[in-house]
Structure formats: C-alpha cells, structure tokens
Design an enzyme around this catalytic site. Structure first.
Site, PDB file in Angstrom:
ATOM      1  N   LYS A  54       1.140  -1.215  -0.168  1.00 36.07           N
ATOM      2  CA  LYS A  54       0.129   0.087  -0.065  1.00 36.07           C
ATOM      3  C   LYS A  54       0.688   1.064  -0.089  1.00 36.07           C
ATOM      4  O   LYS A  54       0.702   2.232  -0.926  1.00 36.07           O
ATOM      5  CB  LYS A  54      -0.978  -0.268   1.566  1.00 36.07           C
ATOM      6  N   ASN A  55       1.560   0.899   1.291  1.00 34.19           N
ATOM      7  CA  ASN A  55       2.922   2.538   1.519  1.00 34.19           C
ATOM      8  C   ASN A  55       3.758   2.719   0.033  1.00 34.19           C
ATOM      9  O   ASN A  55       4.289   3.777  -0.132  1.00 34.19           O
ATOM     10  CB  ASN A  55       3.469   2.173   2.171  1.00 34.19           C
TER      11      ASN A  55
ATOM     12  N   ARG B  70      -5.470  10.339   4.053  1.00 34.75           N
ATOM     13  CA  ARG B  70      -4.385  11.221   5.008  1.00 34.75           C
ATOM     14  C   ARG B  70      -2.757  11.696   4.208  1.00 34.75           C
ATOM     15  O   ARG B  70      -2.629  12.629   3.726  1.00 34.75           O
ATOM     16  CB  ARG B  70      -4.616  10.877   6.034  1.00 34.75           C
TER      17      ARG B  70
ATOM     18  N   CYS C  55      -4.998  12.287  12.141  1.00 35.55           N
ATOM     19  CA  CYS C  55      -5.728  10.708  12.623  1.00 35.55           C
ATOM     20  C   CYS C  55      -5.858   9.742  13.310  1.00 35.55           C
ATOM     21  O   CYS C  55      -5.360  10.974  14.297  1.00 35.55           O
ATOM     22  CB  CYS C  55      -5.448  10.516  11.064  1.00 35.55           C
TER      23      CYS C  55
ATOM     24  N   ARG D 155      -0.381  15.069  12.764  1.00 39.05           N
ATOM     25  CA  ARG D 155       0.294  14.258  11.499  1.00 39.05           C
ATOM     26  C   ARG D 155       0.784  15.686  10.748  1.00 39.05           C
ATOM     27  O   ARG D 155      -0.129  16.263   9.914  1.00 39.05           O
ATOM     28  CB  ARG D 155      -0.765  13.068  10.342  1.00 39.05           C
ATOM     29  N   PRO D 156       1.617  16.502  11.589  1.00 39.86           N
ATOM     30  CA  PRO D 156       2.055  17.639  10.547  1.00 39.86           C
ATOM     31  C   PRO D 156       2.527  17.450   9.630  1.00 39.86           C
ATOM     32  O   PRO D 156       3.222  15.656   9.499  1.00 39.86           O
ATOM     33  CB  PRO D 156       2.798  17.955  11.851  1.00 39.86           C
ATOM     34  N   ILE D 157       2.260  18.377   8.421  1.00 40.53           N
ATOM     35  CA  ILE D 157       3.331  18.197   6.793  1.00 40.53           C
ATOM     36  C   ILE D 157       3.911  19.333   7.210  1.00 40.53           C
ATOM     37  O   ILE D 157       4.810  19.858   5.963  1.00 40.53           O
ATOM     38  CB  ILE D 157       2.173  18.506   6.168  1.00 40.53           C
TER      39      ILE D 157
ATOM     40  N   LEU E 234       7.248  19.673   7.497  1.00 38.30           N
ATOM     41  CA  LEU E 234       8.857  19.451   6.954  1.00 38.30           C
ATOM     42  C   LEU E 234       8.173  19.231   5.339  1.00 38.30           C
ATOM     43  O   LEU E 234       9.521  19.495   4.177  1.00 38.30           O
ATOM     44  CB  LEU E 234       8.815  17.523   7.471  1.00 38.30           C
TER      45      LEU E 234
ATOM     46  N   ASP F   5       4.255   0.287  11.825  1.00 37.32           N
ATOM     47  CA  ASP F   5       3.264  -0.403  11.329  1.00 37.32           C
ATOM     48  C   ASP F   5       3.073  -1.627  11.676  1.00 37.32           C
ATOM     49  O   ASP F   5       1.557  -2.437  11.751  1.00 37.32           O
ATOM     50  CB  ASP F   5       3.190  -0.412  10.319  1.00 37.32           C
TER      51      ASP F   5
ATOM     52  N   ILE G 227       7.921   6.719  17.292  1.00 34.68           N
ATOM     53  CA  ILE G 227       6.949   7.619  15.862  1.00 34.68           C
ATOM     54  C   ILE G 227       5.910   8.194  15.857  1.00 34.68           C
ATOM     55  O   ILE G 227       6.401   9.404  15.120  1.00 34.68           O
ATOM     56  CB  ILE G 227       6.890   6.375  14.358  1.00 34.68           C
TER      57      ILE G 227
ATOM     58  N   ARG H  63      -9.135  -0.047   3.811  1.00 26.93           N
ATOM     59  CA  ARG H  63      -7.860   1.135   4.095  1.00 26.93           C
ATOM     60  C   ARG H  63      -6.452  -0.353   3.396  1.00 26.93           C
ATOM     61  O   ARG H  63      -5.710   0.539   2.605  1.00 26.93           O
ATOM     62  CB  ARG H  63      -7.576   2.009   4.796  1.00 26.93           C
TER      63      ARG H  63
HETATM   64  C1  EPZ Z   1       4.642   6.401   6.103  1.00 29.08           C
HETATM   65  O1  EPZ Z   1       3.623   7.883   6.549  1.00 29.08           O
HETATM   66  C2  EPZ Z   1       3.122   5.010   5.945  1.00 29.08           C
HETATM   67  N1  EPZ Z   1       1.997   6.105   5.658  1.00 29.08           N
HETATM   68  C3  EPZ Z   1       2.214   5.131   7.826  1.00 29.08           C
HETATM   69  O2  EPZ Z   1       2.156   3.938   7.360  1.00 29.08           O
HETATM   70  C4  EPZ Z   1       4.137   5.290   8.277  1.00 29.08           C
HETATM   71  O3  EPZ Z   1       3.719   4.676   9.248  1.00 29.08           O
HETATM   72  C5  EPZ Z   1       4.914   6.408   7.954  1.00 29.08           C
HETATM   73  O4  EPZ Z   1       4.895   6.237   6.756  1.00 29.08           O
HETATM   74  C6  EPZ Z   1       6.144   5.870   8.906  1.00 29.08           C
HETATM   75  O5  EPZ Z   1       6.808   4.757   8.505  1.00 29.08           O
HETATM   76  C7  EPZ Z   1       2.370   5.973   3.887  1.00 29.08           C
HETATM   77  O6  EPZ Z   1       3.629   5.660   3.009  1.00 29.08           O
HETATM   78  C8  EPZ Z   1       1.319   6.233   3.148  1.00 29.08           C
HETATM   79  P1  EPZ Z   1       6.722  10.240   8.490  1.00 29.08           P
HETATM   80  P2  EPZ Z   1       4.301   9.070   7.178  1.00 29.08           P
HETATM   81  O7  EPZ Z   1       5.995  11.209   7.311  1.00 29.08           O
HETATM   82  O8  EPZ Z   1       4.812   9.655   5.525  1.00 29.08           O
HETATM   83  C9  EPZ Z   1       5.984  13.386  11.975  1.00 29.08           C
HETATM   84  C10 EPZ Z   1       0.368   2.750   7.665  1.00 29.08           C
HETATM   85  O9  EPZ Z   1      -0.498   1.905   8.918  1.00 29.08           O
HETATM   86  N2  EPZ Z   1       6.186  14.144  11.020  1.00 29.08           N
HETATM   87  O10 EPZ Z   1       7.147   9.051   8.339  1.00 29.08           O
HETATM   88  O11 EPZ Z   1       2.402   9.984   7.550  1.00 29.08           O
HETATM   89  C11 EPZ Z   1       4.502  12.104  11.903  1.00 29.08           C
HETATM   90  O12 EPZ Z   1       3.596  13.361  12.995  1.00 29.08           O
HETATM   91  C12 EPZ Z   1       0.873   4.197   7.726  1.00 29.08           C
HETATM   92  O13 EPZ Z   1       0.291   2.064   6.716  1.00 29.08           O
HETATM   93  C13 EPZ Z   1       6.524  15.118  11.381  1.00 29.08           C
HETATM   94  O14 EPZ Z   1       6.325  15.908  12.524  1.00 29.08           O
HETATM   95  O15 EPZ Z   1       5.240   9.123   7.955  1.00 29.08           O
HETATM   96  C14 EPZ Z   1       5.314  10.837  12.839  1.00 29.08           C
HETATM   97  O16 EPZ Z   1       5.513  11.678  13.760  1.00 29.08           O
HETATM   98  C15 EPZ Z   1       0.369   4.911   9.077  1.00 29.08           C
HETATM   99  N3  EPZ Z   1       5.763  16.809  10.378  1.00 29.08           N
HETATM  100  C16 EPZ Z   1       6.355  11.074  11.545  1.00 29.08           C
HETATM  101  O17 EPZ Z   1       6.947  12.154  11.835  1.00 29.08           O
HETATM  102  C17 EPZ Z   1       5.888  16.176   8.973  1.00 29.08           C
HETATM  103  O18 EPZ Z   1       5.964  16.641   7.811  1.00 29.08           O
HETATM  104  C18 EPZ Z   1       6.918  10.028  10.842  1.00 29.08           C
HETATM  105  O19 EPZ Z   1       6.252  10.638   9.953  1.00 29.08           O
HETATM  106  C19 EPZ Z   1       6.407  14.617   8.949  1.00 29.08           C
HETATM  107  C20 EPZ Z   1       5.715  13.665  10.054  1.00 29.08           C
END
Ligand code: EPZ
Length: 419
Positions: A22-23, A92, A116, A121-123, A125, A306, A328, A398
């Site tokens: 999926k990811n 998301r 979520c 889930r900040p963005i 970065l 995950d 995480i 999902r």
């Molecule tokens: C991806 O989410 C995956 N989703 C998640 O899988 C997975 O848990 C995660 O990576 C970590 O491996 C998809 O790929 C669609 P991150 P993502 O950005 O990209 C913080 C599942 O069950 N952060 O690495 O959202 C954030 O809050 C899902 O399949 C910031 O602070 O993960 C989190 O604490 C769940 N600012 C940490 O980083 C940002 O701009 C990891 O987030 C972005 C993230």
C-alpha cells in the site's frame, strides 16, 4: 454496517501470496501525474486507499483503468491541480500528491490533511522543503494554495526527521525540477526505493534511495512506463503474527525478506522458527510464544511502527511480560483498550506499552480504531476462544486486500456479517 466475525482458537495452516505494498502504490500512483504518457502499474492491491488515489487522479483529468491487479493511468492530459476536500479527508497520505501536482502544473490546492487516529500528522517538513524548491504556499480557511511561479528548482534539503512522506514529496517535486536536489537525512524505507525505481524507469535520475542522502537530477521530461509494486512487508508481518498467535505454520510467497530483517528477528525472539528460500518464507509457531523483553519502533531499517500493533497482539498470549516502545507516532495505542476486551493484559503510558502475557484470550465484541490496530484485533480474535466480532472494519479495508478470504484460505473460521 458489515463487521468481521471470527470463531477463534483454530491453528492456521496453508500457503498464501502477499499483496502489493500500500505504502508504495500510493506514491507511485501520485508519480504517474508527472508522466505525460501511459503508465502500467502491476501488483496493485484492491484497497480503499488505492480507490481514493484513482479518484484523485481522475479528478485531475488523468484517465485510469483497472484490470485485476493492474492499473493503467494515461497522463497525456491533465486538466486540474486541486484535490477536493472530501478526497483529502478520505486518505491522509494524499498530501504526497502535492509534489507531483506542482511538478506537472506549477500549482496545487489541497485542504490541510488534518490529524488521524495516530495523533497529529503535521506536514511542516513537506511544506518547508517545497518552499526551498521555490514554491509559495499560503494557508487560508483550511486550504493550502501552492504555486511555483518560476517553476520548481533543485535545492539542498536537510530533513530534521527522516519523514517517509516528506522524502517522497521532495523526490516527486524534484524529479522534473531545474537542477540538482539533495535530501540529507532522507527516509530509507523500501517503498521509497520502489518509488525511485518507478520514476527512473520513466526517465528520472534519482540516486541514493535507501541511504541517508538522496540525489535527484531534474529531468526535462518523463514518459510513460511499466512497473510492478513490491510486496507489502507489513501485510506479510500481519499474517505471520496470525500464524504465530494461533500456534500454526504457514508459507508466505512473494515476500522480500531483505525488507523485513528487523521484523523477522522479533518473531524468532518470540520462539517462532522461520525458513527462508528466495521470495518465500515458512513460519512455524512454538508450542507457547516467549515474551520479547523490549521492542522499539524505529525508522527503517529498525522495527517498523506499522508492525507494532501486530506484534503486540501476538505477545498478548506469550509466556511472560513484553514491552513495546513506540518512537514514531504520538498516539498509536488506541487499539489496546479493544485488545483488553478480549482478555489481554496491557498497560500503556505515553509511548510505552507493557504486555503481560496471558494463557488465552476470549472472544468479545470490539471496534477497529485504525488500520493496523484493526488488523491487531483480527489477529487476537483468531487466537481467542469463542466468537469475536470486529466493527468499523473500513479502517482495515484501507490496507488489506481481502483479509477475510486470505485467512479463510489458512483455515480460519472468519466471515463478514451484517449487523
Ligand atoms: C508513512 O506515513 C506511512 N504511510 C505510515 O504507514 C508509516 O507508519 C509512516 O510512514 C512511518 O513509516 C504511507 O506511506 C502512506 P512520516 P507518513 O512522515 O509519511 C512526523 C500505515 O499503517 N512528521 O515518516 O505520514 C509525524 O508526525 C501507515 O500503513 C512531522 O513531524 O510518516 C510522525 O510522528 C500509518 N512533520 C513521524 O514524523 C512532517 O512534515 C513519522 O511520519 C511529517 C512527519
């Protein structure tokens, strides 16, 4: 509203194949926006998140077709740059479309993806990186208005956290930007390498995925291509946990053991035996699972967050007490209360869960709180004596392609019911 009903305490035996990741398929579908040609993507699982992604592509004017596990996207014409709020809310991770839409059209409008079930889930970065590449971003009334007036330009970017989504967004924006982009402290998950493989097959020039530093030389123009999505390592871990928790033995085909090193070692530490040959593995559960003193989720190649809910579900019936540290996400234990309804003994405090193994679980009614938490309830229900019903299964759908059919193949007494 349909639920999943399980009559548990049956050992799982048999052989299954693992769906596409999926990811990986989500960012790859986003990447088709950059390709003004026909992209054929094989091994696409049937998931609601994939359907949402195809709706977003169609909304942007691309033509999408699905034939079994193959999706064809024709991106010769693109007529939009906005993702409707309802689709943003459905998934998301639609924020990962941002870099691709700006890369193709020079602008994008999305609604803030919002938090979520795993916490905020900040963005930040994602946005700070795009700004460094020449994107102006304004936030009004919950919408992000993004524009690259002079086009995207390569930049040197240092991620304060190796965010998977931010790394993917930068790669998508940089693929056709002017000049070189370097990402320091990039995420190293296998799904990112799969995205790079897809883009490079379409004419991009991306190097270093899987290491801390990724280099993207902006290409003039990409083309259509053909690609096969890697297997889903988290889904593989899910079915392994289902076999382990029921005392069974299953063979899983089409996995990539090299993507699962940290997960395999935890299964072995719990007493499971694992035989690997090529892209297949056989997991045999011990008579009684052993506790695993401490498991910590980390960025790749550490233990994947995950897979945490699945390992915790399995350790609920281990001999002894295990500790899981979630490094995480801020709020990833919401499903623990549901496991407790099945007789689990779990205490959570912040990012720590203490799992005191019990000799057996007993079936009960429960509700999925999120994707992997829902899968954890299925796993626990398979081990529990009696009947377990699981509500809110849209969370599970999902990320799992026909989880009921797959588990039936392994001998589980499981079905959908309508309440
Ligand atoms: C991806 O989410 C995956 N989703 C998640 O899988 C997975 O848990 C995660 O990576 C970590 O491996 C998809 O790929 C669609 P991150 P993502 O950005 O990209 C913080 C599942 O069950 N952060 O690495 O959202 C954030 O809050 C899902 O399949 C910031 O602070 O993960 C989190 O604490 C769940 N600012 C940490 O980083 C940002 O701009 C990891 O987030 C972005 C993230």
């Amino acid at each position: 509203m349909s639920e999943i009903l399980i009559n548990g305490a049956k050992k799982l035996f048999g052989e299954i194949d693992i769906q596409g990741a999926k990811n990986s398929v989500l960012p790859v579908l986003a990447a088709t926006i950059l390709c003004p040609g026909e992209c054929v993507v094989h091994n696409c699982p049937h998931l609601s998140d994939v359907e949402t992604s195809l709706k977003i592509l169609t909304q942007l004017g691309l033509r999408c077709e699905r034939q079994d596990n193959t999706v064809t996207v024709n991106g010769v014409h693109i007529s939009g740059y906005k993702i409707p709020e309802n689709l943003m809310r459905e998934m998301r991770s639609s924020v990962v479309f941002l870099g691709a839409i700006i890369g193709r059209t020079g602008k994008a409008v999305i609604s803030s993806p919002g938090g979520c079930e795993l916490g905020p889930r900040p963005i930040d970065l994602h946005l700070s990186s795009l700004r460094r590449m020449g994107v102006t971003i304004s936030e009004e009334h919950g919408f992000l208005y993004c524009e690259a007036p002079e086009g995207l330009k390569g930049a040197e970017i240092h991620l304060s956290f190796p965010s998977v989504g931010a790394t993917e967004n930068i790669i998508l924006a940089a693929a056709t930007a002017k000049g070189l982009t370097v990402i320091h402290n990039a995420a190293k998950e296998p799904e990112i390498s799969d995205l790079a493989d897809f883009l490079n097959s379409a004419g991009a020039r991306i190097y270093g995925c899987g290491s801390d530093t990724v280099y993207i030389h902006g290409a003039e123009r990409l083309s259509g291509t053909e690609h096969t999505i890697i297997p889903d390592r988290i889904v593989a871990a899910t079915y392994m946990a289902c076999a382990a928790v029921t005392g069974g033995k299953i063979k899983i085909n089409s996995v990539m053991p090299s993507h699962m090193v940290s997960v395999l070692s935890v299964f072995r530490e719990s007493g499971c035996s694992i035989e690997i040959s090529g892209k297949s593995l056989i997991i045999t559960a011990p008579k009684r699972l052993q506790r695993v003193p401490t498991v910590r989720s980390m960025v790749h190649p550490g233990f994947p967050t995950d897979a945490g809910p699945l390992i915790i579900a399995m350790l609920c019936v281990a001999d002894g007490t295990s500790v899981f540290v979630e490094n995480i996400f801020e709020n990833r234990f919401r499903y623990a209360d549901e496991l407790i309804r099945l007789g689990a003994k779990i205490k959570t405090e912040g990012k720590i869960a203490v799992i005191e193994g019990v000799s057996s679980l007993s079936g009960a009614g429960c509700k999925a709180t999120d994707l992997r938490g829902g899968a954890a309830l299925v796993c626990a229900g398979l081990a529990a004596g009696g009947t377990t019903t699981i509500g809110e299964i849209h969370h599970i759908e999902r990320g799992y392609d026909d989880i009921v059919g797959t588990l039936k193949k392994l001998g589980a007494d499981i079905e959908y019911t309508n309440t």
